[in-house]
Design an enzyme around this catalytic site. Structure first.
Site, PDB file in Angstrom:
ATOM      1  CD  GLU A  80      -4.879   5.242   0.359  1.00 39.83           C
ATOM      2  OE1 GLU A  80      -5.177   6.287   0.944  1.00 39.83           O
ATOM      3  OE2 GLU A  80      -5.554   4.189   0.416  1.00 39.83           O
ATOM      4  CB  THR A 137      -5.029   2.915 -22.004  1.00 42.45           C
ATOM      5  OG1 THR A 137      -5.007   2.976 -23.425  1.00 42.45           O
ATOM      6  CG2 THR A 137      -6.416   3.230 -21.494  1.00 42.45           C
ATOM      7  CE1 TYR A 158      -4.294   0.674  -0.310  1.00 47.83           C
ATOM      8  CE2 TYR A 158      -4.446  -1.292   1.054  1.00 47.83           C
ATOM      9  CZ  TYR A 158      -5.036  -0.371   0.196  1.00 47.83           C
ATOM     10  OH  TYR A 158      -6.345  -0.509  -0.153  1.00 47.83           O
ATOM     11  NE  ARG A 193      -6.639  -5.258 -19.674  1.00 43.51           N
ATOM     12  CZ  ARG A 193      -7.272  -4.838 -20.784  1.00 43.51           C
ATOM     13  NH1 ARG A 193      -8.166  -3.888 -20.709  1.00 43.51           N
ATOM     14  NH2 ARG A 193      -7.019  -5.381 -21.946  1.00 43.51           N
ATOM     15  CG  ASP A 238      -8.641   9.660 -24.069  1.00 43.71           C
ATOM     16  OD1 ASP A 238      -7.684   8.878 -24.251  1.00 43.71           O
ATOM     17  OD2 ASP A 238      -9.710   9.310 -23.536  1.00 43.71           O
ATOM     18  CE  LYS A 283      -7.872   1.365 -25.575  1.00 47.38           C
ATOM     19  NZ  LYS A 283      -7.879   2.091 -24.288  1.00 47.38           N
TER      20      LYS A 283
HETATM   21  N1  DSN Z   1     -12.760  -0.048 -24.868  1.00 42.83           N
HETATM   22  C1  DSN Z   1     -11.746   0.670 -25.587  1.00 42.83           C
HETATM   23  C2  DSN Z   1     -11.794   0.397 -27.036  1.00 42.83           C
HETATM   24  O1  DSN Z   1     -12.005  -0.746 -27.401  1.00 42.83           O
HETATM   25  O2  DSN Z   1     -11.595   1.291 -27.831  1.00 42.83           O
HETATM   26  C3  DSN Z   1     -11.781   2.114 -25.291  1.00 42.83           C
HETATM   27  O3  DSN Z   1     -11.710   2.280 -23.940  1.00 42.83           O
END
Ligand code: DSN
Length: 413
Positions: free
Chosen positions: A54, A224, A52, A233, A198, A227
């Site tokens: 924080e 994120t 932990y 993740r 974003d 991707k």
């Molecule tokens: N769920 C994602 C996507 O597939 O584009 C976006 O957050």
């Protein structure tokens, strides 16, 4: 107590192995998925999950943080270097949490936000009514040009002047063309709005200079890490030094509690991997594969929204094939090809049904596929869509897809 998952919990173990085998034997065209390096997974499953912490490095609410402070500082520094940013927060658990933290940092409930509508390619957290972003804030969405499928910057400017939002959000989940962050920033700043970029989908392209960066134009950037960036993740957020404290407070105490240090360590590995020349080559291949697959589908009579792609993905409008996106995704899965149904701009179908499918190449490029393989994939997709409800034909295609996939391991450097 048994010391392996296989002996302690064989049922769960078998399910995980089943998922591994599903991943190996299918063509994954989900634009937001990827396969991570084993070194990312090693960090993810480390002892750091026990801790932990924080707060932030040097200022924690818990004792015993000397090592995890080093981990988070390392991740922050690498993130800043990779994106040439002045401040990074690497704690957001996911893209939605990163966006929520940014809203908490600079907005008040009831403020107006302006993002691309979900139906035209935006994200739930950009102001959709069923999401916190559309419930806690007034949403004045922009769409794309109905004829070209492209962002109409003049229309964005007109809407910004009409609604005077406190924040404009640039970024999308289903948009295959280059986003002009500089133009977005000019529009936002002309109405005294913040610009949030974003870049969840295109982060890998931005990191390698293959898509123009929003850093230096946008006030805040979220992304994120799982991707195109090919990390664990998770997510992160960037800001100018002036907004650094507000952003950090937007994450904790604003919207999150304890950080996931094991995930932050894996993000640090991902940022390091993304600085290597091999990653630049990978991203170039992701784009050239997407462009080749888009061409191959067009040659087979499919209508690609905007006529092609500049990035890692594209949307196919299936109305000419007289099949919905939902139905196509289901039958493609039976043939061993995994895609997501996707709205097309101004889609007449309901969001759960859709008139399109979204194709992305990050995952298959990670497996080592190249231009010729994109033609093979287009052939499989076309055969499956033509097979329709013919289950035997779909099963035959699935066998061929299995054999094809066997040639490609899950992660190729
Ligand atoms: N769920 C994602 C996507 O597939 O584009 C976006 O957050």
């Amino acid at each position: 107590m048994s010391d392996t998952l296989q002996s302690f919990d064989p049922t769960l173990y078998e399910i995980i192995e089943g998922e591994r085998s599903r991943q190996l034997s299918t063509i994954n065209l989900i634009a937001s998925e990827n396969y991570v390096s084993p070194v990312v997974r090693e960090a993810m499953s480390s002892v750091l999950t026990h801790k932990y912490a924080e707060g932030y490095p040097g200022k924690r609410y818990y004792a015993g943080c000397s090592e995890v402070d080093k981990v988070e500082s390392m991740a922050r520094d690498r993130c800043k270097k990779l994106f040439n940013a002045e401040h990074a927060n690497v704690q957001p658990h996911a893209g939605s949490q990163a966006n929520m933290a940014v809203y908490a940092a600079v907005l008040e409930p009831g403020d107006t936000i302006m993002g691309m509508s979900l139906r035209e390619g935006g994200h739930l957290t950009h102001g959709h009514g069923v999401n916190f972003s559309g419930r806690f804030f007034k949403s004045a969405p922009y769409a794309v040009d109905p004829d070209t499928g492209l962002i109409d910057y003049q229309e964005v400017e007109r809407l910004a002047n009409q609604h005077r939002p406190k924040m404009i959000i640039a970024g999308a989940s289903a948009y295959s063309r280059t986003i002009d962050f500089e133009r977005f920033a000019k529009i936002a700043h002309s109405v005294d709005a913040f610009l949030l970029a974003d870049i969840a989908h295109i982060a890998g392209l931005v990191a390698t200079g293959l898509h123009p960066t929003p850093v230096g134009h946008a006030d805040l950037v979220t992304s994120t890490t799982h991707k195109t960036l090919r990390g664990p993740r998770g997510a992160f957020a960037l800001s100018s030094p002036e907004l650094a404290q507000a952003l950090d407070r937007g994450v904790i105490p604003g919207t999150q509690g304890g950080p996931f240090l094991h995930a932050i360590a894996a993000k640090a590995v991902c940022f390091e991997l993304a600085m290597q020349p091999k990653f630049h080559t990978y991203q170039k291949n992701v784009i050239s594969n997407a462009q080749e697959l888009s061409r191959a589908m067009t040659e087979r009579g499919y209508n690609v929204v905007t006529g092609g792609t500049d990035n890692h993905m594209f949307i196919i409008d299936l109305r000419a094939q007289d099949i919905t996106g939902r139905a196509a995704a289901i039958l493609l899965e039976k043939a061993g090809i995994v895609v997501s149904a996707s709205c097309i701009p101004f889609d007449p179908a309901k969001p759960w049904i859709t008139s399109g499918i979204r194709f992305g190449t990050p995952a298959m490029t990670t497996r080592g596929m190249g231009l010729q393989d994109m033609h093979k994939i287009a052939e499989f997709v076309d055969q499956a869509i033509k097979a329709g409800k013919d289950e035997a034909a779909l099963a035959t295609i699935k066998k061929a897809v299995d054999l094809f996939c066997n040639k490609f391991p899950l992660f190729v450097y």
